[in-house]
Design an enzyme around this catalytic site. Structure first.
Site, PDB file in Angstrom:
ATOM      1  N   THR A  36     109.080 -25.885 -48.509  1.00 49.89           N
ATOM      2  CA  THR A  36     108.674 -26.300 -47.654  1.00 49.89           C
ATOM      3  C   THR A  36     108.779 -27.829 -47.991  1.00 49.89           C
ATOM      4  O   THR A  36     108.128 -28.535 -47.020  1.00 49.89           O
ATOM      5  CB  THR A  36     106.957 -26.142 -47.272  1.00 49.89           C
ATOM      6  OG1 THR A  36     106.003 -26.127 -48.168  1.00 49.89           O
ATOM      7  CG2 THR A  36     106.224 -24.930 -46.565  1.00 49.89           C
ATOM      8  N   TYR A 144      96.674 -16.488 -47.443  1.00 46.11           N
ATOM      9  CA  TYR A 144      96.278 -17.707 -48.729  1.00 46.11           C
ATOM     10  C   TYR A 144      94.625 -18.163 -49.248  1.00 46.11           C
ATOM     11  O   TYR A 144      94.835 -18.028 -50.101  1.00 46.11           O
ATOM     12  CB  TYR A 144      96.663 -19.033 -47.245  1.00 46.11           C
ATOM     13  CG  TYR A 144      96.191 -20.217 -47.652  1.00 46.11           C
ATOM     14  CD1 TYR A 144      97.630 -20.943 -48.494  1.00 46.11           C
ATOM     15  CD2 TYR A 144      95.021 -21.279 -47.814  1.00 46.11           C
ATOM     16  CE1 TYR A 144      97.365 -21.781 -48.964  1.00 46.11           C
ATOM     17  CE2 TYR A 144      95.179 -22.156 -48.078  1.00 46.11           C
ATOM     18  CZ  TYR A 144      96.202 -22.790 -48.979  1.00 46.11           C
ATOM     19  OH  TYR A 144      96.358 -24.154 -49.272  1.00 46.11           O
ATOM     20  N   LYS A 148      94.032 -17.175 -52.961  1.00 50.69           N
ATOM     21  CA  LYS A 148      93.849 -18.931 -53.528  1.00 50.69           C
ATOM     22  C   LYS A 148      92.700 -17.999 -54.357  1.00 50.69           C
ATOM     23  O   LYS A 148      92.502 -18.709 -55.618  1.00 50.69           O
ATOM     24  CB  LYS A 148      93.572 -19.910 -52.633  1.00 50.69           C
ATOM     25  CG  LYS A 148      94.611 -20.458 -52.289  1.00 50.69           C
ATOM     26  CD  LYS A 148      95.298 -21.682 -53.028  1.00 50.69           C
ATOM     27  CE  LYS A 148      96.348 -21.914 -52.860  1.00 50.69           C
ATOM     28  NZ  LYS A 148      97.247 -22.996 -53.734  1.00 50.69           N
TER      29      LYS A 148
END
Ligand code: NAD
Ligand code: UDP
Length: 329
Positions: A36, A144, A148
């Site tokens: 990205t 995600y 995390k």
């Protein structure tokens, strides 16, 4: 010269961090697989004294002599992290694992970029660091959020087992120049849409809230946290506690752009948190940090950047880092 490794250094936050480190005399290795991120974000640094770029995927081990490891590599926008959720989770977990193993070999201090998403759709408001969260472990955001959360666990287990020096920040929504124009996040969408005369896409009725921090404030906080004396480890929340509804944000963007606030409502995505606001008391007391840039000023700087770029130079992520089986689909 202090030696810093920045994973995800060609991304939005990582490139601003590289700027800050180079400006204060660090030798910086920017490691990124360009999923990205973009070379455009670091072009001005290439050739600068002490800066080098290494194209590498953090799911594979890496080795270099360094004093500070800043682990930012991970797609952060929902549209990007859902692109290949398995890869996203592996990037979080293996990425931090490789940073921590590097720290065992070199004695470096590890800074880990965690997220407010570890709180999920919070039922405590605002969220202090002691709040343990409300995450759906099998939902579409879990690759995600859970990645995390596991990454934080690894940081603290390494500290307990090996005495590793760690600093963990939980970042709340941050915006500014070099956001990926097509990352699908609300600030980049509203600005891009408003600048090009399209209606702004408000998901749901737009009464959900977020708190937006300007990137320079956040990077200043990163530097304070990394320099904080032992035994401070975090996790520490960083974000701007001023909370806005998405409708208020749309109106502010339109005001700065000088356009009509044309709004088009879309369906609210599954598991979209209705409210999010950081409790930054710990950052204030332990680090003396608080954000300074207000929304109007930050949006004005971001709009100016969006007007200065060619969005086609920031293509949507391509399948080059997907799992082979996902590519075949
Ligand atoms: P970003 O997408 O702009 O940056 C992430 C960078 O990591 C990109 O340059 C990307 O190419 C790189 N990357 C992704 N997967 C990789 C891999 N497997 N190997 C090597 N590099 C890889 O996003 P950002 O907003 O700059 O976020 C940076 C970090 O901060 C992320 O860890 C994110 O989870 C965290 N964070 C950001 C926000 C925010 O509001 N921007 C909020 C919470 C947490
Ligand atoms: N959102 C929106 N329009 C958009 C993109 C997002 O209304 O074009 C909403 C989204 O549903 C969420 C909020 O804005 O409630 C923030 O979304 P973003 O993806 O920026 O961040 P996150 O959900 O990760 O906080």
């Amino acid at each position: 010269m202090p030696r810093s490794l920045v994973t995800g250094g060609a991304g939005f936050l990582g490139s601003h961090l590289c700027d800050s480190l180079i400006a204060s005399g660090h030798e910086v290795t920017c490691l990124d697989n360009l999923f990205t991120g973009s070379r455009h974000n670091i072009r001005h640094l290439e050739g600068a004294r002490g800066f080098r770029f290494v194209e590498h995927d953090v799911t594979e081990p890496f080795d270099l002599a360094c004093d500070f490891v800043w682990n930012l590599a991970c797609p952060a926008a929902p549209g990007h992290y859902r692109y290949d959720p398995v890869k996203t989770l592996m990037t979080s977990v293996l990425g931090v694992h490789h940073c921590l193993e590097l720290a065992r070999r070199t004695g470096a201090r590890v800074f880990h970029a965690s997220t407010s998403e570890v709180y999920g759709d919070p039922d405590v408001h605002p969220q202090p660091e002691s709040y343990r969260g409300n995450v759906n472990p099998i939902g579409p955001r879990a690759c995600y959020d859970e990645g995390k959360r596991a990454a934080e666990t690894l940081c603290f287990d390494h500290r307990r087992m090996h005495g590793t020096s760690i600093r963990v920040v939980r970042i709340f929504n941050t915006y500014g120049p070099r956001m990926h124009p097509y990352d699908g996040r609300v600030v980049s969408n509203f600005i891009r849409q408003s600048v090009t005369g399209e209606p702004m896409t408000v998901f749901g009725d737009g009464t959900q809230t977020r708190s937006f921090c300007y990137v320079d404030d956040l990077v200043a906080g990163f530097r304070l946290l990394m320099d904080a004396p032992e035994p401070f480890t975090g996790p520490v929340n960083m974000g701007n506690p001023n909370e806005f509804t998405m409708i208020e944000l749309a109106r502010e963007v339109a005001r700065v752009v000088g356009a009509d606030a044309r709004i088009e409502h879309r369906t609210l995505p599954q598991d979209d948190p209705l409210q999010r606001q950081p409790d930054i008391a710990l950052a204030r007391t332990a680090l003396g940090w608080e954000p300074r840039v207000q929304l109007a000023e930050g949006i004005a700087r971001t709009v100016a950047w969006f007007r200065s770029i060619d969005p086609s130079e920031y293509p949507a992520p391509t399948p080059n880092v997907m799992q082979p089986e996902a590519q075949a689909r």
